[in-house]
Design an enzyme around this catalytic site. Structure first.
Site, PDB file in Angstrom:
ATOM      1  N   GLU A 192       6.650  -1.987   4.093  1.00  0.00           N
ATOM      2  CA  GLU A 192       6.842  -0.537   4.198  1.00  0.00           C
ATOM      3  C   GLU A 192       5.643   0.128   4.879  1.00  0.00           C
ATOM      4  O   GLU A 192       4.914   0.923   4.287  1.00  0.00           O
ATOM      5  CB  GLU A 192       7.078   0.077   2.814  1.00  0.00           C
ATOM      6  CG  GLU A 192       8.299  -0.524   2.151  1.00  0.00           C
ATOM      7  CD  GLU A 192       8.746   0.173   0.872  1.00  0.00           C
ATOM      8  OE1 GLU A 192       9.940   0.156   0.576  1.00  0.00           O
ATOM      9  OE2 GLU A 192       7.902   0.745   0.174  1.00  0.00           O
ATOM     10  N   GLU A 384      15.049  -5.345   0.605  1.00  0.00           N
ATOM     11  CA  GLU A 384      14.930  -4.694  -0.711  1.00  0.00           C
ATOM     12  C   GLU A 384      16.098  -3.746  -0.891  1.00  0.00           C
ATOM     13  O   GLU A 384      16.399  -2.959   0.007  1.00  0.00           O
ATOM     14  CB  GLU A 384      13.660  -3.847  -0.838  1.00  0.00           C
ATOM     15  CG  GLU A 384      12.398  -4.615  -1.041  1.00  0.00           C
ATOM     16  CD  GLU A 384      11.202  -3.705  -1.329  1.00  0.00           C
ATOM     17  OE1 GLU A 384      11.382  -2.654  -1.990  1.00  0.00           O
ATOM     18  OE2 GLU A 384      10.105  -4.037  -0.879  1.00  0.00           O
TER      19      GLU A 384
HETATM   20  C1  BG6 Z   1       9.534  -0.418  -2.539  1.00  0.00           C
HETATM   21  C2  BG6 Z   1       8.353  -1.353  -2.637  1.00  0.00           C
HETATM   22  O1  BG6 Z   1       9.092   0.807  -2.086  1.00  0.00           O
HETATM   23  O2  BG6 Z   1      10.225  -0.096  -3.701  1.00  0.00           O
HETATM   24  C3  BG6 Z   1       8.329  -2.229  -3.884  1.00  0.00           C
HETATM   25  O3  BG6 Z   1       8.236  -2.160  -1.502  1.00  0.00           O
HETATM   26  C4  BG6 Z   1       8.803  -1.422  -5.070  1.00  0.00           C
HETATM   27  O4  BG6 Z   1       7.030  -2.738  -4.034  1.00  0.00           O
HETATM   28  C5  BG6 Z   1      10.230  -0.955  -4.813  1.00  0.00           C
HETATM   29  O5  BG6 Z   1       8.683  -2.060  -6.296  1.00  0.00           O
HETATM   30  C6  BG6 Z   1      10.841  -0.197  -5.964  1.00  0.00           C
HETATM   31  O6  BG6 Z   1      10.001   0.852  -6.331  1.00  0.00           O
HETATM   32  P1  BG6 Z   1       9.536   1.091  -7.831  1.00  0.00           P
HETATM   33  O7  BG6 Z   1       8.562   2.171  -7.730  1.00  0.00           O
HETATM   34  O8  BG6 Z   1      10.753   1.450  -8.581  1.00  0.00           O
HETATM   35  O9  BG6 Z   1       8.941  -0.198  -8.281  1.00  0.00           O
END
Ligand code: BG6
Length: 485
Positions: A192, A384
């Protein structure tokens, strides 16, 4: 109406994604140095604000280093993958994973970031992990830097603000490409990369209170990451001829709040300011609209001779991105604001939101896939996606996470539609297949996994792994190559 049959490609990479700092723990074991993530405190919900959860001050660093801090640092503990990787990988294999995304914790390999020689024990750990994945034919997908800038580089150069950090990164990249050249084909440079302008500490190990002009500093640091990513791509292609390098973007799609052209323009501009990163990494140059933005905001990117050529010559092989939600853009300051991944925006009345306020928008994923493919014509990779939710363990030990199944199912359906639209999609990696520490809140209770980890926000629990209902569901999805949803 005619029929059009869509199927997932045969070699589609189904799996899940993680980051070292959110799973490994063992933050000071076997020669590992401190990294940016090791300083992030757990802040209970009622004390948390958008700023204190992810940005760190020099004072907090001093307190953490003094050894007198009473704070908890959950990313130092993760979910204990460092000690349990065999058990965890066996669980992923049981679900039929084709691919597993992880990051290398840079400070396990170069404890201060600027060391002359790598730490053998750190290199050995990832050899063990890759060997274990190979046992089950799981393809590793590796991020070089996922919010894990070594603290030594923060101390010496204020992280990525210093141009020197480029060389240290490239040495690190070269070291791991050489070591794992027969084990890893798919790489990503910076997770990101667009987080740099939102949280420079998270993205670049930068203490903003040390900078006279923090806005200038973060765009300069970003330029250093762009150059470093291109140089790493060059090295990868030299060392691993069939290696593939991806850029990684937090996709944050903006819709206009109303059909009023001022809102449409606003959404367009906000989308551009997010596409900017990928424009540089995939097209190889700064887009004109950013030159205008820099001029209007008195930002001057200091470049060295050759930087532009490096960016142009060593662009990425594929585009990977995270997708969690969409937001609304409006010229008018009125409207209810909603929380989000790195970013918030106006609430969309057509969408529901997660318990953390992230708006759930499966169709938005199809829109993003089409937009990115139209723009770059490069293979795409969803690295993701998922739902952070509270889970309840029933008295018989079962966990009925039908809300997670529903979320994932709807997103996979839209992904399939996008393939039907002609998008070249390499794979789908669900975030946090085994519960891990949340990036934005450092909670354990914000769970994404198919596998539950017995640990709470205060760090208490046995760390036992328990299969949720979604575990058995995802297994069927993979076995049927996305047909049985
Ligand atoms: C993304 C990141 O922005 O979102 C991850 O690359 C992160 O590292 C994921 O864990 C989910 O976000 P969060 O804040 O719910 O863990």
């Amino acid at each position: 109406m005619g029929q059009f049959i869509v199927q997932f490609p045969k070699d589609f990479l189904w799996g899940g994604a993680t980051a070292a700092n959110q799973i490994e723990g063992a933050f000071d074991v076997a020669g590992k140095g401190l990294s940016a993530a090791d300083f992030i405190e757990y802040i209970p919900k009622h004390e948390r604000t958008k700023d204190n959860a992810m940005e760190i001050t020099s004072e907090q660093i001093r307190e953490a280093l003094s050894g007198e801090s009473f704070r908890r640092y959950p990313k130092r503990e993760g979910n204990d993958f460092y000690h349990r990787y065999k058990e965890d990988i066996a669980l992923l294999a049981e679900m039929g994973f084709k691919a597993f995304r992880l990051s290398i914790h840079w400070s396990r390999i170069f404890p201060n970031g600027y060391d002359d020689t790598p730490n053998e024990a750190g290199l050995q750990f990832y050899d063990n992990v890759f060997n274990e994945l190979a046992k089950y034919n799981i393809e590793p997908v590796v991020t070089l830097s996922h919010y894990e800038t070594p603290y030594g580089l923060t101390e010496k150069y204020n992280g990525w603000v210093g141009r020197e950090t480029i060389n240290h990164f490239v040495r690190y990249a070269e070291t791991v490409f050489t070591r794992y050249k027969d084990k890893v084909k798919y790489w990503m440079s910076f997770n990101e990369i667009n987080i740099m302008t939102i949280s420079p500490y998270t993205g670049g190990g930068i203490l903003s209170d040390k900078e006279k002009n923090p806005v200038q500093a973060k765009y300069q640091a970003l330029h250093h990451q762009f150059v470093a990513s291109s140089l790493a791509t060059k090295k990868l292609h030299e060392i691993v001829p069939d290696g593939k390098m991806g850029c990684m973007l937090a996709s944050m799609i903006h819709y206009p709040n109303t059909p009023n052209p001022v809102d449409v323009l606003k959404a367009k501009q906000e989308n551009q300011s997010n596409q900017f990163y990928t424009d540089v990494q995939a097209r190889g140059e700064y887009p004109k609209y950013m030159k205008r933005f820099f001029a209007e905001n008195d930002i001057e990117i200091v470049k060295e001779t050759g930087d532009d050529e490096i960016l142009k010559q060593y662009t990425v092989d594929y585009i990977s991105f995270s997708y969690y939600m969409s937001v609304l853009s409006s010229e008018s300051p009125e409207g209810e604001v909603t929380e989000g991944n790195l970013h918030n925006g106006l609430k969309n009345p057509y969408l529901e939101a997660s318990e953390w306020g992230w708006q759930i928008d499966p169709i938005g994923l199809r829109v993003v896939l089409n937009e990115l493919y139209d723009r770059y014509q490069l293979p795409l990779f969803i690295v993701e996606n998922g739902l952070g939710a509270y889970d309840r363990v029933e008295t018989d030990g079962s966990i009925h996470d039908d809300y997670r199944i529903d979320y994932l199912k709807k997103h996979i359906e839209q992904m399939k539609e996008a393939i039907g639209d002609g998008v070249d999609l390499m794979g789908y990696l669900a975030w946090g297949p085994i519960d891990l520490v949340s990036m934005s809140t450092s909670e354990m209770s914000k769970r994404y996994g198919f596998v539950y980890v017995d640990k709470d926000d205060e760090g208490i629990g046995t760390l036992e792994r328990i299969r949720k209902d979604s575990f058995f569901w995802y297994k069927k999805v993979i076995a049927s190559n996305g047909e049985a949803l």
